[in-house]
Design an enzyme around this catalytic site. Structure first.
Site, PDB file in Angstrom:
ATOM      1  N   GLU B  45      -6.215  44.375 -38.153  1.00 33.30           N
ATOM      2  CA  GLU B  45      -7.018  43.463 -38.968  1.00 33.30           C
ATOM      3  C   GLU B  45      -8.150  44.296 -39.551  1.00 33.30           C
ATOM      4  O   GLU B  45      -8.909  44.916 -38.804  1.00 33.30           O
ATOM      5  CB  GLU B  45      -7.550  42.344 -38.061  1.00 33.30           C
ATOM      6  CG  GLU B  45      -8.386  41.302 -38.767  1.00 33.30           C
ATOM      7  CD  GLU B  45      -8.949  40.272 -37.761  1.00 33.30           C
ATOM      8  OE1 GLU B  45      -8.290  39.993 -36.731  1.00 33.30           O
ATOM      9  OE2 GLU B  45     -10.052  39.775 -38.007  1.00 33.30           O
ATOM     10  N   ASP B  56     -19.561  36.275 -37.034  1.00 33.92           N
ATOM     11  CA  ASP B  56     -19.515  37.503 -36.249  1.00 33.92           C
ATOM     12  C   ASP B  56     -20.773  37.729 -35.425  1.00 33.92           C
ATOM     13  O   ASP B  56     -21.877  37.413 -35.854  1.00 33.92           O
ATOM     14  CB  ASP B  56     -19.291  38.702 -37.178  1.00 33.92           C
ATOM     15  CG  ASP B  56     -17.883  38.711 -37.728  1.00 33.92           C
ATOM     16  OD1 ASP B  56     -16.946  38.697 -36.920  1.00 33.92           O
ATOM     17  OD2 ASP B  56     -17.721  38.695 -38.965  1.00 33.92           O
TER      18      ASP B  56
END
Lengths: 394, 255
Positions: B45, B56
């Site tokens: 990824e 995140d």
């Protein structure tokens, strides 16, 4: 043209809820419940009672005689600076804390730029006995020390946001991340008409008390329930949304939004989003924002921490795009000059944010017979350090 | 059938590793991914660094910040993937935020990604409804996959809806957290994995967030078709002296 939010949470092309799945449940829970709760009689009764007895509303609509004389028109100041805690921000925090209670949330988080929203949140949390955590950019913590101290005295924890530009944008990112990590018991109390739907609409509704009062006060003072012009500063845009709200559909009223030009829109030290921004996504909302061609959000600049935000609420993006709103800018220097002018002519020290709205007076042609309302969103106590430093220049 | 669908057909216990493009140095990504594939990683990824990555945690935020400073752009990422594809055949998923795709131009973005050899996308802040109305046809026509997240708070009804709309695999967010914030898997998480498995979904599932070592990877494999490791690998890359050794040792510690 419709200037209110539609069922999908959009104002024309702007708004919506562009959020990761981790926030879907919380935002959806709020979306499903907010209207029903805030439109209920019991909510309205408690909300209006607190605004009157605790916040000190209605705030005066003061005819500024000497300022009017100088600009050869009729200028009224909507005195949001006289609210408890010193700015309009508390109208919204009172509303949202009552909502959070009704949704059984125990822990309140918020972001703050100038610290006014942080103080207003810490205040209502103290009032209701709820845990309060305020995220604030490291840079803002330094330049708004008095408000940091106030939040701490009110029992809130102030947590420094150290990522990115270390200002309001980053404090907002951190608050959103906190909400992702604590979705069950936590309520995110957003301070402006930004973020995913339903926040922009909800905050605008709570701030709409400003124009609701204005209608009655103008009727009494001028014989008409509307002014010819309303001027308000715009960072995210909550005080402007409140001041415009009941006049959005009344095209006789010119809605003037004043953004922070910073050192000038031609420089990269500016926060004038509608002038230098383009369409994109920030904090879960499709709106105008300052970004580069890669879609990286750029760092704004304004002398005023409350306007130092690289986006603008979706309602304002819509007002700008449709031409319903007139958007002008004031530089750091022009705002300072306007602040000293109001202080000397009327004996009122405005917040640096509100000083941007006042600075617009030099940029607009007024008719001597018209009525102009300036939303004086906050008082200048928190900005004294900046004012003292710049006093010698004036 | 694209590379992602082929992989799930042929293999179990999938290890997908996340890499921030342009980190730690602008051009390291090519070697890192080549080494990941050589070491036995099943899928990669690639994160498109964004200034405001809401989903995140601090580790990936920091790596994104450094990559942006290094001068990473979407064009450079596409060039790097083109180079990677000369030697690497594992599926490549691009992860990033909707604003980046919007500014590039959505259709142009998906087409370019297809051309250089990308197989699927994770765009956490792209609403499912907007994907359905605006992009699903384009993605399907290009034989690409759009991967959506599900979380412990996602209702069964919504999980079924997401399963019906997405392709490739489902990204099962293991807990209430942004990336990289947990170290172990607890009982309530196992209950949640079981709840998902009982739904008999049509897409395979990879568990992400909080998968950081062999133990958590093995637990994930017992409860899904595999797992995604992000922050733990980014931490290993921080201050590494030798990319090849670091990557090999990291993968060896998991498999």
């Amino acid at each position: 043209m419709n200037y209110k939010v539609n069922e999908q949470g959009f104002y024309g092309d702007f708004g919506g809820a562009f959020i990761p799945e981790m926030l879907y449940h919380n935002v959806n829970e709020l979306k499903e419940n907010y209207l029903q709760i805030i439109e209920s009689d019991s909510f309205q009764e408690e909300f209006k009672d607190l605004l009157k007895e605790y916040v000190g509303r209605p705030t005066p609509l003061y005819f500024a005689k000497r300022l009017s004389k100088k600009y050869n028109t009729n200028i009224f100041l909507k005195r949001e600076d006289l609210n408890h805690t010193g700015a309009h921000k508390i109208n919204n925090t009172i509303g949202q804390i009552l909502l959070a209670q009704r949704m059984n949330k125990k822990r309140i988080i918020a972001e703050t730029g100038a610290g006014q929203h942080g103080v207003a949140t810490a205040t209502v949390c103290a009032l209701m006995g709820l845990e309060c955590l305020v995220y604030m950019g490291e840079v803002d913590i330094k330049r708004q020390a008095p408000n940091v101290a106030r939040m701490k005295m009110l029992g809130a924890e102030v947590r420094s946001a150290t990522s990115g530009s270390k200002t309001l944008k980053d404090a907002t990112n951190e608050a959103i991340r906190d909400w992702i990590a604590n979705p069950v018991d936590t309520y995110y109390l957003i301070g402006s008409v930004v973020g995913p739907h339903p926040y922009p609409d909800m905050v605008a509704r709570f701030q709409s008390i400003i124009s609701e009062e204005m209608k009655n006060q103008l009727q009494e003072k001028t014989g008409k329930d509307h002014p010819d012009k309303i001027i308000a500063c715009v960072g995210g845009g909550s005080n402007a949304a409140g001041a415009f709200y009941h006049y959005l559909d009344n095209e006789k009223v010119e809605l003037i939004a004043v953004e922070a030009d910073g050192l000038g829109v031609e420089t990269d030290k500016t926060a004038a989003t509608t002038q230098v921004g383009t369409e994109g996504i920030i904090h879960g909302s499709k709106t105008l924002l300052m970004q580069n061609s890669e879609g990286q959000i750029t760092e704004p600049h304004s002398i005023s921490a409350g306007l130092d935000y690289p986006g603008v609420g979706p309602l304002h993006a819509h007002l700008f795009k449709t031409g319903r709103g007139t958007f002008i800018g004031a530089t750091d220097k022009e705002a300072l000059t306007a602040a000293y002018e109001l202080t000397k002519l009327e004996g009122i020290i405005p917040a640096l944010e509100s000083a941007h709205a006042l600075a617009a007076l030099t940029k607009i042609d007024f008719n001597p017979n018209e009525n102009v309302v300036i939303n004086l969103s906050g008082r200048g106590d928190k900005d004294m350090e900046t004012y003292i430093k710049k006093m010698d220049d004036e | 059938m694209n590379r992602i669908e082929q992989l799930f057909k042929e293999k179990k216990d999938i290890l997908n590793i996340y890499v921030t493009a342009g980190f730690p140095n602008l051009n390291d990504t090519i070697e890192i991914i080549q080494e990941l594939a050589n070491s036995g990683v099943d899928m990669v990824e690639i994160g498109m660094p964004f200034s405001d990555p809401l989903a995140d945690g601090p580790t990936i935020q920091n790596s994104s910040h450094i990559a942006i400073k290094n001068g990473i752009t979407l064009e450079i990422i596409f060039e790097q993937i083109e180079e990677i594809r000369k030697t690497v055949s594992v599926p490549i998923v691009l992860m990033g935020y909707y604003n980046q795709v919007l500014q590039y131009g959505t259709t142009a973005f998906f087409e370019k990604a297809k051309t250089v050899g990308v197989d699927g996308f994770i765009i956490p802040d792209l609403p499912l409804e907007i994907y359905q109305s605006d992009y699903k046809t384009v993605i399907q026509n290009l034989e690409l996959d759009m991967i959506f997240l599900i979380t412990p708070q996602t209702t069964d009804k919504r999980i079924r809806l997401i399963d019906a709309e997405s392709s490739g695999f489902l990204y099962v967010v293991s807990s209430y957290a942004t990336t990289g914030s947990k170290n172990d898997i607890e009982q309530n998480q196992l209950d949640y994995f079981e709840r998902i498995n009982e739904l008999n979904l049509s897409n395979p599932k990879l568990i992400g967030f909080g998968i950081s070592n062999q133990k958590t990877f093995n637990t994930a494999c017992k409860n899904a078709e595999g797992a995604i490791i992000g922050s733990a690998f980014i931490k290993a890359l921080e201050n590494n002296n030798n990319t090849k050794t670091t990557v090999n040792e990291f993968v060896k510690s998991i498999l």
